[in-house]
Write a protein that holds these residues in place. Structure first.
Motif, mmCIF file in Angstrom:
data_model
loop_
_atom_site.group_PDB
_atom_site.id
_atom_site.type_symbol
_atom_site.label_atom_id
_atom_site.label_comp_id
_atom_site.label_asym_id
_atom_site.label_seq_id
_atom_site.Cartn_x
_atom_site.Cartn_y
_atom_site.Cartn_z
ATOM 1 N N ASP A 316 0.841 -1.195 0.000
ATOM 2 C CA ASP A 316 0.000 0.000 0.000
ATOM 3 C C ASP A 316 0.877 1.244 0.000
ATOM 4 N N SER A 317 0.520 2.231 -0.805
ATOM 5 C CA SER A 317 1.319 3.458 -0.890
ATOM 6 C C SER A 317 1.069 4.397 0.277
ATOM 7 N N GLY A 318 0.042 4.148 1.087
ATOM 8 C CA GLY A 318 -0.198 4.953 2.282
ATOM 9 C C GLY A 318 -0.924 6.256 2.008
ATOM 10 N N ASN A 319 -1.404 6.898 3.104
ATOM 11 C CA ASN A 319 -2.170 8.136 2.979
ATOM 12 C C ASN A 319 -1.668 9.261 3.874
ATOM 13 N N GLY A 320 -0.782 8.945 4.822
ATOM 14 C CA GLY A 320 -0.330 9.963 5.758
ATOM 15 C C GLY A 320 1.167 10.159 5.733
ATOM 16 N N ASN A 321 1.647 11.066 6.571
ATOM 17 C CA ASN A 321 3.085 11.340 6.599
ATOM 18 C C ASN A 321 3.810 10.506 7.654
ATOM 19 N N ALA A 322 3.085 9.602 8.353
ATOM 20 C CA ALA A 322 3.706 8.706 9.322
ATOM 21 C C ALA A 322 2.865 7.446 9.433
ATOM 22 N N ALA A 323 3.509 6.325 9.775
ATOM 23 C CA ALA A 323 2.778 5.071 9.922
ATOM 24 C C ALA A 323 3.551 4.131 10.834
ATOM 25 N N PHE A 324 2.777 3.278 11.516
ATOM 26 C CA PHE A 324 3.332 2.228 12.372
ATOM 27 C C PHE A 324 2.782 0.896 11.905
ATOM 28 N N ASN A 325 3.651 -0.109 11.771
ATOM 29 C CA ASN A 325 3.257 -1.451 11.338
ATOM 30 C C ASN A 325 3.561 -2.464 12.427
ATOM 31 N N LEU A 326 2.666 -3.443 12.585
ATOM 32 C CA LEU A 326 2.879 -4.544 13.514
ATOM 33 C C LEU A 326 2.255 -5.783 12.901
ATOM 34 N N GLY A 327 3.072 -6.852 12.643
ATOM 35 C CA GLY A 327 2.485 -7.990 11.961
ATOM 36 C C GLY A 327 3.363 -9.221 11.965
ATOM 37 N N ILE A 328 2.963 -10.188 11.135
ATOM 38 C CA ILE A 328 3.633 -11.475 11.004
ATOM 39 C C ILE A 328 3.752 -11.824 9.538
ATOM 40 N N ARG A 329 4.894 -12.426 9.173
ATOM 41 C CA ARG A 329 5.161 -12.851 7.793
ATOM 42 C C ARG A 329 5.617 -14.307 7.789
ATOM 43 N N HIS A 330 5.005 -15.101 6.921
ATOM 44 C CA HIS A 330 5.400 -16.500 6.758
ATOM 45 C C HIS A 330 5.706 -16.760 5.284
ATOM 46 N N CYS A 331 6.879 -17.306 5.025
ATOM 47 C CA CYS A 331 7.288 -17.636 3.653
ATOM 48 C C CYS A 331 7.253 -19.164 3.487
ATOM 49 N N PHE A 332 6.756 -19.599 2.349
ATOM 50 C CA PHE A 332 6.674 -21.045 2.117
ATOM 51 C C PHE A 332 7.094 -21.382 0.699
#
Length: 332
Positions: A316-332
């Protein structure tokens, strides 16, 4: 007799398996995105593909003999939060190409990442073009090229190169030339132990007007133990001849399951409007295994004089001038 036939079929299957190989692979990535400074105020949402775009792909090789192989990749993106297809609904919108590889290097044809983009993702950007601090929030990414032929040379004494041509093939009736929208991209690379240096150039013609944009990057990466330093300088030309320059400094730190990414990107607008910008990014990733990690990231952009840059992530290209991300990534 049936034993002879069974043995013959088994040998044939074994030979076919030895000569060709097809793999199914992908990424499942989801998390929370908190955005600040958007036109509608602050917001929080569940997003897909924050660190790496969620995807499902097929890739394979076939041994043709004499050191020659056929290769292919078909890779489609999807939004794990809704199940919808990514890249505007394209079935294989991330990559779709076929080609040959041998002692001469490789030639591939289809929808592919530009050599210029790989210089940013693989060398310049510690965020690897993902999460809130990714360099392409500010720097032109030139991610993919359609209708493209790419030739990659073999490596010789640390030197290698990639050149790409994307046919425009525009069907817009307003275009003055049906060949408009063509793209050219190339990278000259040098690798010597811990040092990697890329010199890249990308040019894309406008779809309608006899004009073009172009970007030139000099990127370097140096590894010293558990620390990796990143640096890049970029010169940009926009439509109408507007000139700007970008500079990046970054750091990657790895220790066991822990990874830290830091970067600063400066955009200098050389036009009278002086729409400069500065981005600061930081991320922490914890590896639960070789294929699964947890992540947290923050990115902030200071825009001057109405500069339009926003903090996005891998999808996502985003909409604001700041952002915080918290998540999980699984590669298979």
């Amino acid at each position: 007799m049936k034993y002879v036939i069974t043995a013959a079929l088994a040998l044939t299957a074994a030979a076919a398996q030895a000569q060709s190989n097809v793999q199914i692979y992908g990424v499942a990535d989801a998390g929370l995105v908190a955005e600040y400074g958007t036109p509608a105020g602050n917001s929080t949402a569940v997003g897909s593909g924050l660190a790496s775009g969620s995807r499902l792909g097929f890739k394979g090789t076939e041994d043709l003999g004499n050191g020659l192989s056929a290769i292919f990749v078909l890779e489609g993106g999807y939004n794990i939060d809704t199940g919808a297809s990514g890249q505007g609904g394209l079935r294989f919108g991330r990559q779709a190409f076929v080609g040959l590889r041998g002692s001469f290097g490789s030639v591939t044809v289809g929808r592919q990442y530009s050599p210029y983009y790989r210089a940013i993702r693989d060398v310049a950007d510690p965020f690897e073009d993902g999460l809130a601090g990714q360099a392409t929030n500010v720097m032109a990414g030139n991610h993919r090229m359609d209708n493209t032929v790419i030739y990659a040379t073999p490596e010789l004494a640390g030197w290698s190169a990639e050149v790409a041509y994307g046919a425009g093939e525009t069907t817009d009736p307003l275009a003055a030339d049906s060949h408009r929208k063509r793209a050219f991209s190339g990278v000259l690379s040098y690798t010597n132990g811990p040092l990697v240096v890329n010199l890249g150039h990308h040019r894309r013609e406008d779809a309608l007007l006899p004009d073009h944009v172009r970007n030139t990057i000099l990127a370097a990466r140096y590894t010293l133990g558990s620390v990796m330093g990143h640096a890049a300088i970029v010169r940009n030309r926009g439509l109408g001849g507007e000139v700007s320059r970008d500079a990046l400094l970054g750091l990657t730190f790895k220790s066991g399951p822990h990874r830290v990414w830091l970067s600063v990107v400066q955009h200098d607008d050389k036009s009278p409007a002086q729409r400069d910008a500065r981005q600061y990014g930081a991320a922490y990733l914890y590896g639960l295994s070789a294929r699964t990690d947890l992540y947290a990231a923050y990115g902030h952009i200071d825009n001057d004089n109405g500069a339009p840059f926003t903090v996005g992530n891998a999808t996502d290209s985003g909409n604001g001038n700041a952002a915080f991300n918290l998540g999980i990534r699984h590669c298979f």
